[in-house]
Every structure is written in C-alpha cells, then in structure tokens.
Design a protein around this motif. Sequence first.
Motif, short mmCIF file in Angstrom:
data_model
loop_
_atom_site.label_atom_id
_atom_site.label_comp_id
_atom_site.label_asym_id
_atom_site.label_seq_id
_atom_site.Cartn_x
_atom_site.Cartn_y
_atom_site.Cartn_z
N GLU A 18 7.86 9.30 -1.56
CA GLU A 18 6.71 9.15 -0.94
C GLU A 18 6.91 7.55 -0.25
O GLU A 18 6.60 7.28 1.12
N ASP A 19 7.04 6.72 -0.95
CA ASP A 19 7.41 5.54 -0.70
C ASP A 19 8.52 5.03 0.45
O ASP A 19 8.21 4.74 1.45
N ARG A 76 2.81 3.56 -3.06
CA ARG A 76 1.91 4.04 -1.97
C ARG A 76 1.10 2.60 -1.70
O ARG A 76 0.16 2.79 -0.73
N ASN A 92 -0.73 9.33 2.88
CA ASN A 92 -0.37 8.86 1.06
C ASN A 92 -0.42 7.30 1.13
O ASN A 92 -0.16 6.89 -0.24
#
Length: 214
Positions: A48-49, A77, A103
């Motif tokens: 996600e990063d 995040r 996110n």
Amino acid sequence: MTRPVVAALAAATLAAGLSACAPLVVGGAMVGGVMVALDRRTSGAQVEDQAIELKAINRIKEVAGDRVHVNATSFNRMVLLTGEVPTEEDKQAIELAVSRIENVRSIVNELAVMEKSSLASRSSDVILAGKVKATLVDARDIQANAFKVVTERGIVYLMGIVTEREANRASDLARSVSGVRKVVRVFEIVSEEELARILPKTEPADTRTDPAAQ
C-alpha cells in the motif's frame, strides 16, 4: 572509508539516478525493485505504501504541475511531504490532494514555501542520506533496517516503527553526521512489548542497551 559507507553511498547514487528526491532504505523496503522481507510493516502495508507514493506523484502533478519540487514518502500509510512550493496555497492544496488518496491515514506536511532546490543541493542530499544510513548500519545497538531516511536541503527525516530508545538513539546518530542541519522525527513509537509482537521471526527483539546510557 568503511565498507558500509561505500555500500550506502553506492545505493544513494543509484537512488539519485532514479528520482530527484533523496530517500534511502537499506534492508527495509525496496532494493532493485524487489520487496525485502525484513520489514516491521506488514506485507500489505508495504504494498500500500508503494501504491500511495505512485498515486501521490500523479496527484501532485495534477495540482501543481512542474512549478513545485515535492516528494511524497509513505511509511505504514503515513505520508511525509518534503520539498519546495512557491506559495502557501500550493502547500495546502497538495496536502489535501494527497490526503484523499485511499488508505492514507495521516500526513506530515514539511513542504517549504520557497524557490525549488537546485540539482546540486539534491545531489548533496542523496550523499548525506547515504552517510546517515551508513552511520545507522555501523551502530551496534540498533537495527538499521527499521529506519527510512529522507533528506531535503540538509534536513534529515527519520521514519519507522521503533521504540522510544531506538528513536532517540537514531536521532543522536543522525545529528552526529557532518552536514546534517536538522533531524526531524516522523516515527511511529511502540513499546518493547508491541515491538516483540510485530517483529518478523528473523529479527530478534530489541533487548540491547544503549552504550551511551551506561
């Protein structure tokens, strides 16, 4: 020059060829485009990063185009915004645009309202980030892979999921590096017990003491 310093500077030189910013991670997030397993974030957070950073590049370009020099670094995040923008309005607009990315849980806006930094300044930042990371690697009482180092105009930003002891020790080490103007801590602080629960099995819990405290 010690081997860790040479290795870190080589990594920094590679980073400079890939991006105008000066983030450097050794043994933490990405090396040559391959995800490194040894990371205190979950694998989902790591992915996600990466997605957040890619989306941030597009959002920043949409909002401000080429008139700004902005880097967005996401860790667990949490997004750190560094660089230079011409107006306070640009600074706030970029923060708002990035905060709306899916996110993203928090923003640390360190954008400076000033002219864009020079290529020479950014190159110096890459080298300085390498020196800071090498200093962390050389220290025997912290785990260097727990820290992400971002440098802008001689200001060193330290990110990571760390204990208070680790945060203080890494900050002191970074301040000891010649050329560092200021150290800004962008940590997620956890207790020793919390750290023991999230550490990968390959990484021992942080039970070592700080020699400076003895």
